[in-house]
Write a protein that holds these residues in place. Structure first.
Motif, PDB file in Angstrom:
ATOM      1  N   THR A 107     -25.273  26.581  60.577  1.00  0.00           N
ATOM      2  CA  THR A 107     -25.243  27.721  61.501  1.00  0.00           C
ATOM      3  C   THR A 107     -25.122  27.224  62.938  1.00  0.00           C
ATOM      4  N   CYS A 108     -24.217  27.799  63.676  1.00  0.00           N
ATOM      5  CA  CYS A 108     -24.084  27.489  65.102  1.00  0.00           C
ATOM      6  C   CYS A 108     -25.321  28.019  65.813  1.00  0.00           C
ATOM      7  N   GLN A 109     -26.006  27.156  66.573  1.00  0.00           N
ATOM      8  CA  GLN A 109     -27.244  27.574  67.231  1.00  0.00           C
ATOM      9  C   GLN A 109     -26.975  28.318  68.545  1.00  0.00           C
ATOM     10  N   GLY A 110     -25.712  28.525  68.834  1.00  0.00           N
ATOM     11  CA  GLY A 110     -25.367  29.288  70.032  1.00  0.00           C
ATOM     12  C   GLY A 110     -25.158  30.755  69.695  1.00  0.00           C
ATOM     13  N   CYS A 111     -24.442  31.019  68.627  1.00  0.00           N
ATOM     14  CA  CYS A 111     -24.144  32.412  68.286  1.00  0.00           C
ATOM     15  C   CYS A 111     -24.748  32.794  66.926  1.00  0.00           C
ATOM     16  N   PHE A 112     -25.330  31.796  66.240  1.00  0.00           N
ATOM     17  CA  PHE A 112     -25.975  32.022  64.945  1.00  0.00           C
ATOM     18  C   PHE A 112     -25.046  32.595  63.876  1.00  0.00           C
ATOM     19  N   ARG A 124     -15.123  22.882  67.543  1.00  0.00           N
ATOM     20  CA  ARG A 124     -15.672  24.033  68.261  1.00  0.00           C
ATOM     21  C   ARG A 124     -15.991  25.163  67.306  1.00  0.00           C
ATOM     22  N   CYS A 125     -17.069  25.896  67.644  1.00  0.00           N
ATOM     23  CA  CYS A 125     -17.502  27.005  66.796  1.00  0.00           C
ATOM     24  C   CYS A 125     -16.371  28.028  66.686  1.00  0.00           C
ATOM     25  N   PRO A 126     -16.011  28.408  65.457  1.00  0.00           N
ATOM     26  CA  PRO A 126     -14.914  29.374  65.293  1.00  0.00           C
ATOM     27  C   PRO A 126     -15.265  30.742  65.877  1.00  0.00           C
ATOM     28  N   ASN A 127     -16.539  30.986  66.045  1.00  0.00           N
ATOM     29  CA  ASN A 127     -16.941  32.299  66.565  1.00  0.00           C
ATOM     30  C   ASN A 127     -17.115  32.310  68.092  1.00  0.00           C
ATOM     31  N   CYS A 128     -17.934  31.363  68.631  1.00  0.00           N
ATOM     32  CA  CYS A 128     -18.223  31.433  70.074  1.00  0.00           C
ATOM     33  C   CYS A 128     -17.457  30.374  70.868  1.00  0.00           C
ATOM     34  N   ASN A 129     -16.733  29.523  70.164  1.00  0.00           N
ATOM     35  CA  ASN A 129     -15.894  28.532  70.845  1.00  0.00           C
ATOM     36  C   ASN A 129     -16.631  27.336  71.436  1.00  0.00           C
TER      37      ASN A 129
HETATM   38 ZN    ZN Z   1     -21.056  29.679  67.811  1.00  0.00          ZN
END
Ligand code: ZN
Length: 239
Positions: free
Chosen positions: A198-203, A222-227
């Protein structure tokens, strides 16, 4: 790339710490102001009580002065008793004296009431003054603590800014640029760790294959959701 990511991760930690320090710095003067305001409200209250007591004391003195004058009047009237010639005059004088005496006893009663009121207020005031002394002490201690924290913060701030300089020079300018852009757009966070896929920026979950790659820490992912740039910190540990 691994080194670069590690340096970037350290830079991110410093930036977050600088950010929270600067927020704290903005907060300190407000905290101090609030403490001062509380202190002022309390001392104003005490001042008002003191003024009220003073007013009542004045009233008491005025009433006592008046009472003395009226008692003198009685004495004078009693002195006139020997000069009266008729029973009518005597009765008139007697009722005059009675009238004054009645009024005096009412006034004495009022004086006692005022004195009671003063006593009550004084008791209350002394309690408040004691509480105020404790409050002032507490507030002063609080202010000293805030000042100490600020002074400590200054030292840490300086250290971190210096370290930041060094790091910035060691990281490729392209990476720094990307990081800065992301940081600006994403609430001060450009690099973020991944935990349990899990990305700890956007979860948001990252795909399993990507998660495996992130754990290697040797490519820019890079996170596919928040970049945000993803970083692997290790298993469960936060440090
Ligand atoms: Zn993210």
């Amino acid at each position: 790339m691994r080194d670069q990511l590690e340096l970037l991760w350290e830079l991110q930690k410093i930036d977050l710490s600088l950010k929270s320090m600067s927020e704290e710095r903005d907060r300190y003067p407000k905290e101090v102001k609030k403490l001062d305001e509380n202190q002022n409200i309390e001392s104003e209250r005490i001042q008002k009580d003191r003024e009220k007591i003073e007013l009542l004391e004045k009233e008491r003195r005025r009433k006592e002065g008046h009472l003395n004058m009226e008692q003198e009047k009685i004495k004078r009237a009693e002195g006139r008793m020997f000069d009266v010639k008729t029973n009518k005059e005597y009765q008139a004088l007697l009722s005059e004296i009675e009238g004054i005496k009645e009024a005096n006893s009412r006034e004495e009663e009022e004086i006692l009431q005022v004195m009671d009121e003063i006593d009550e207020l004084k008791k209350d005031l002394s309690k408040r003054e004691k509480e105020m002394a404790i409050t002032v002490e507490r507030i002063e201690a609080e202010k000293r603590k805030i000042q100490e924290r600020m002074a400590q913060g200054d030292a840490v701030w300086k250290q971190q800014v210096e370290r930041r300089e060094v790091l910035s020079k060691q990281i490729e300018s392209k990476l720094i640029k990307l990081y800065n852009t992301l940081k600006e757009k994403r609430q001060g966070v450009g690099v973020v760790s991944v935990k349990q896929e899990t990305c700890q920026g956007c979860f948001v979950h990252v795909p399993p294959q990507m998660f495996i790659e992130v754990q290697k820490n040797n490519s820019l992912i890079r996170c596919p959701n928040c970049n945000r740039i993803l970083y692997w910190e290790g298993d469960g540990k936060t440090s």
